[in-house]
Motif scaffolding. Structure first.
Motif, short mmCIF file in Angstrom:
data_model
loop_
_atom_site.label_atom_id
_atom_site.label_comp_id
_atom_site.label_asym_id
_atom_site.label_seq_id
_atom_site.Cartn_x
_atom_site.Cartn_y
_atom_site.Cartn_z
N VAL A 228 46.29 36.22 32.55
CA VAL A 228 46.00 37.48 33.30
C VAL A 228 45.84 38.25 31.95
CG1 VAL A 228 46.88 39.49 34.32
CG2 VAL A 228 47.58 37.26 35.24
N ARG A 229 44.62 39.08 31.92
CA ARG A 229 44.43 39.66 30.90
C ARG A 229 44.74 41.19 31.02
NH1 ARG A 229 40.57 37.19 27.31
NH2 ARG A 229 40.54 39.11 26.10
N SER A 230 44.94 41.92 29.97
CA SER A 230 45.63 43.27 30.07
C SER A 230 44.11 44.08 30.33
CB SER A 230 46.11 43.70 28.49
OG SER A 230 45.08 44.14 27.76
N GLU A 231 44.65 45.46 30.67
CA GLU A 231 43.81 46.37 31.22
C GLU A 231 42.82 46.90 30.16
OE1 GLU A 231 42.95 47.84 34.17
OE2 GLU A 231 44.37 46.38 34.99
N ASP A 232 43.43 46.60 28.83
CA ASP A 232 42.68 47.11 27.39
C ASP A 232 41.24 46.39 27.54
OD1 ASP A 232 44.47 49.10 27.36
OD2 ASP A 232 45.50 48.15 25.62
N CYS A 233 41.39 44.97 28.19
CA CYS A 233 40.41 44.21 27.57
C CYS A 233 39.12 44.31 28.67
CB CYS A 233 40.77 42.68 28.16
SG CYS A 233 42.19 42.13 27.11
N ARG A 234 37.95 43.88 28.20
CA ARG A 234 36.78 44.10 28.86
C ARG A 234 36.44 43.04 30.03
NH1 ARG A 234 32.13 46.91 26.31
NH2 ARG A 234 32.99 48.46 24.80
N ASN A 235 36.70 41.83 29.51
CA ASN A 235 36.46 40.57 30.64
C ASN A 235 37.84 40.30 31.02
OD1 ASN A 235 33.47 41.03 29.96
ND2 ASN A 235 34.07 39.83 28.17
N GLY A 236 37.69 39.27 32.18
CA GLY A 236 38.81 38.61 32.42
C GLY A 236 39.55 39.25 33.79
N VAL A 237 40.49 38.52 34.46
CA VAL A 237 41.07 39.03 35.73
C VAL A 237 42.24 39.79 34.97
CG1 VAL A 237 42.18 38.46 37.74
CG2 VAL A 237 40.27 36.91 37.04
N LYS A 238 42.59 41.01 35.52
CA LYS A 238 43.43 41.82 35.35
C LYS A 238 44.65 41.81 36.05
CE LYS A 238 40.66 43.96 32.34
NZ LYS A 238 39.42 43.16 32.27
N TYR A 239 44.73 40.81 37.08
CA TYR A 239 45.99 40.67 38.00
C TYR A 239 45.86 39.50 38.55
CZ TYR A 239 42.71 41.57 41.34
OH TYR A 239 41.46 41.46 42.49
N TYR A 240 47.32 39.11 39.29
CA TYR A 240 47.40 37.91 39.91
C TYR A 240 48.44 38.19 41.22
CZ TYR A 240 48.84 33.05 41.07
OH TYR A 240 48.79 31.76 41.37
N ASP A 241 47.79 37.81 42.23
CA ASP A 241 48.55 38.18 43.45
C ASP A 241 49.06 36.83 44.16
OD1 ASP A 241 47.68 40.85 43.45
OD2 ASP A 241 45.95 40.67 44.77
N PHE A 242 50.28 37.20 44.83
CA PHE A 242 50.88 36.13 45.57
C PHE A 242 51.68 36.62 46.63
CE2 PHE A 242 54.06 37.27 42.18
CZ PHE A 242 55.32 37.03 42.81
#
Length: 154
Positions: A92-106
Motif C-alpha cells: 500500500v502506497r502513501s497518499e504522497d505518492c503519485r502511483n500505486g494503490v493507496k488502500y487495501y479493503d477487507f
C-alpha cells in the motif's frame, strides 16, 4: 570522582533512551471502517446490524514509502471469515505518492448463527511493531417477520 559517576550515569541513560527509541516504530498504517471512523489499536468494534463490516487500511507515512500488508489473521475462524479483493502480501502506497494503490479493503463476515461471537483481527505488516490488532464482535438479535401479519394484531 563523584562528578564523573554522574556524567557516566547521564550518558548511560541517554544511550538507553536512544536505543529504545531506535527500536520502536511509530504506527504507519490506519484502519477505518469503510465510510466511517478510524479503528485504534486494541479497540473493539461491534456488528450491530447485518453480518459483516468492511475495513480499509491506508498508509499514513509522510514520505513515499510502501506499507507491506503481510497477513490478516482471525482468532476465531469458526464464527467469522475474511474476504479480500487482492491476495496477500500486498503493498500500500502513501497518499504522497503519485502511483500505486493507496488502500487495501477487507471484509469480516459472521458465518455462524452465534449472535454474540467475537474475534481478534491481527494485521501483520512490515512497519508497525507490534502488529496492529483489534477485535470485532457481533451483537445482534434475529428479527422475525410474519408475511401478511401485523405486529399490532391480537
Amino acid at each position: 570522582m563523584k562528578g564523573s559517576w554522574l556524567y557516566l550515569r547521564m550518558i548511560l541513560i541517554l544511550g538507553l533512551f536512544l536505543a529504545v527509541s531506535a527500536t520502536t516504530k511509530a504506527q504507519e498504517m490506519q484502519v477505518n471502517l469503510l465510510g466511517g471512523s478510524a479503528v485504534t489499536q486494541g479497540e473493539s468494534v461491534a456488528i450491530t446490524e447485518g453480518s459483516s463490516l468492511t475495513f480499509r487500511i491506508t498508509n499514513i507515512r509522510s514520505n513515499c514509502g510502501t506499507l507491506n500488508i503481510e497477513d490478516i489473521v482471525l482468532s476465531n475462524t469458526a464464527d467469522f471469515t475474511l474476504y479480500y479483493y487482492y491476495s496477500l502480501p500486498y503493498n500500500v502506497r502513501s497518499e504522497d505518492c503519485r502511483n500505486g494503490v493507496k488502500y487495501y479493503d477487507f471484509i469480516i463476515k459472521n458465518t455462524s448463527n452465534n449472535c454474540s461471537a467475537s474475534t481478534t483481527i491481527t494485521i501483520e505488516n512490515n512497519r508497525d511493531s507490534p502488529d496492529f490488532s483489534f477485535s470485532v464482535s457481533i451483537n445482534s438479535s434475529p428479527l422475525i417477520y410474519v408475511l401478511g401479519g401485523s405486529p399490532l394484531a391480537d
